[in-house]
Design a protein around this motif. Sequence first.
Motif, short mmCIF file in Angstrom:
data_model
loop_
_atom_site.label_atom_id
_atom_site.label_comp_id
_atom_site.label_asym_id
_atom_site.label_seq_id
_atom_site.Cartn_x
_atom_site.Cartn_y
_atom_site.Cartn_z
N LEU A 93 32.73 42.50 57.95
CA LEU A 93 33.81 42.14 58.87
C LEU A 93 34.99 41.53 58.11
O LEU A 93 36.16 41.87 58.38
N LEU A 94 34.71 40.66 57.15
CA LEU A 94 35.78 40.07 56.35
C LEU A 94 36.52 41.15 55.55
O LEU A 94 37.75 41.12 55.46
N ALA A 95 35.77 42.09 54.97
CA ALA A 95 36.40 43.16 54.20
C ALA A 95 37.29 44.03 55.08
O ALA A 95 38.38 44.44 54.68
N VAL A 198 43.21 55.65 43.83
CA VAL A 198 42.64 54.78 42.79
C VAL A 198 42.94 53.31 43.09
O VAL A 198 42.05 52.44 43.02
N LEU A 199 44.18 53.03 43.45
CA LEU A 199 44.55 51.63 43.68
C LEU A 199 44.01 51.10 45.01
O LEU A 199 43.78 49.90 45.14
N ALA A 200 43.77 51.98 45.97
CA ALA A 200 43.08 51.54 47.19
C ALA A 200 41.69 51.04 46.85
O ALA A 200 41.23 50.02 47.37
N GLY A 201 41.01 51.76 45.96
CA GLY A 201 39.69 51.32 45.53
C GLY A 201 39.73 50.00 44.80
O GLY A 201 38.88 49.12 45.02
N LEU A 202 40.71 49.83 43.93
CA LEU A 202 40.83 48.58 43.19
C LEU A 202 41.17 47.42 44.11
O LEU A 202 40.66 46.30 43.95
N VAL A 203 42.04 47.67 45.09
CA VAL A 203 42.40 46.62 46.04
C VAL A 203 41.16 46.16 46.82
O VAL A 203 40.89 44.96 46.95
N MET A 204 40.40 47.13 47.34
CA MET A 204 39.22 46.76 48.13
C MET A 204 38.15 46.11 47.25
O MET A 204 37.46 45.19 47.70
N HIS A 205 38.03 46.54 46.01
CA HIS A 205 37.08 45.90 45.10
C HIS A 205 37.50 44.45 44.84
O HIS A 205 36.65 43.55 44.82
N GLY A 206 38.79 44.22 44.66
CA GLY A 206 39.28 42.86 44.46
C GLY A 206 39.02 41.97 45.66
O GLY A 206 38.62 40.81 45.52
N VAL A 207 39.23 42.51 46.86
CA VAL A 207 38.95 41.75 48.08
C VAL A 207 37.47 41.40 48.15
O VAL A 207 37.08 40.27 48.48
#
Length: 231
Positions: A93-95, A198-207
């Motif tokens: 839910l937070l993600a 690629v950057l969508a993946g990195l953003v979600m990984h960072g979150v």
Amino acid sequence: MKWRHPTALLRWAVCTLVALALFRLWPELDLGVSGAVFDADGPSRFPLGDTPPVRWVYLAVPWIGRFLLLASLVMLFRAHTPLRWRRRAQVLLLALVLGLWGVVNVGLKDHWGRPRPTEVSAFGGPHPFQSAGTVSPYCDRNCSFVSGHAATGFTLMAVGLLGTPATRRRWWRIGVVAGLLVGAGRVLQGGHFLSDIVLAGLVMHGVCLLIRAGWLRWRLRQRLVHARDRG
């Protein structure tokens, strides 16, 4: 419970900066990948994007995101949800709320202004190409940087955040595969560049890293409080 996330966050920051630099220094990466599926002479500029499987995935992903949100809420408020799944529901839910909705959709897509491949002159659109991370005036909202559809797939990596290392790795792989598959469809449709995926993946990984770091710190404080009360 050791505190190791500063190292993980540092690695994530380095990877994100390298990815941004790569796509900004070599815009041919974006233009080349989109150009490979572009057909200037056909009835559709991105014909593979009109195939039924790609269209089905495109239409289904937003509903999958809504289902994940609803399922998380149900598991949180259901009295007999096992603790393991309650925790999974909390982080998912937070993600979804902080990452997918807050950072991706509100923070990036509505403010960065990057036009989509179908909107740039290289592929028959009216606007000049903008490299990844460039703030531009050519799109008002729901723009190309980054991909919300791909980010929905990447959100699945959050499910295993509070599990064992093997569980975290398994769900990280599931999220990465889901995000890349969904993102590939958006590239075929001319809806996003490779860098958006690629950057969508990195953003979600960072979150996800920040969510886990926050949870670990909260757990550590809880243990310290309990130890002090027992003492």
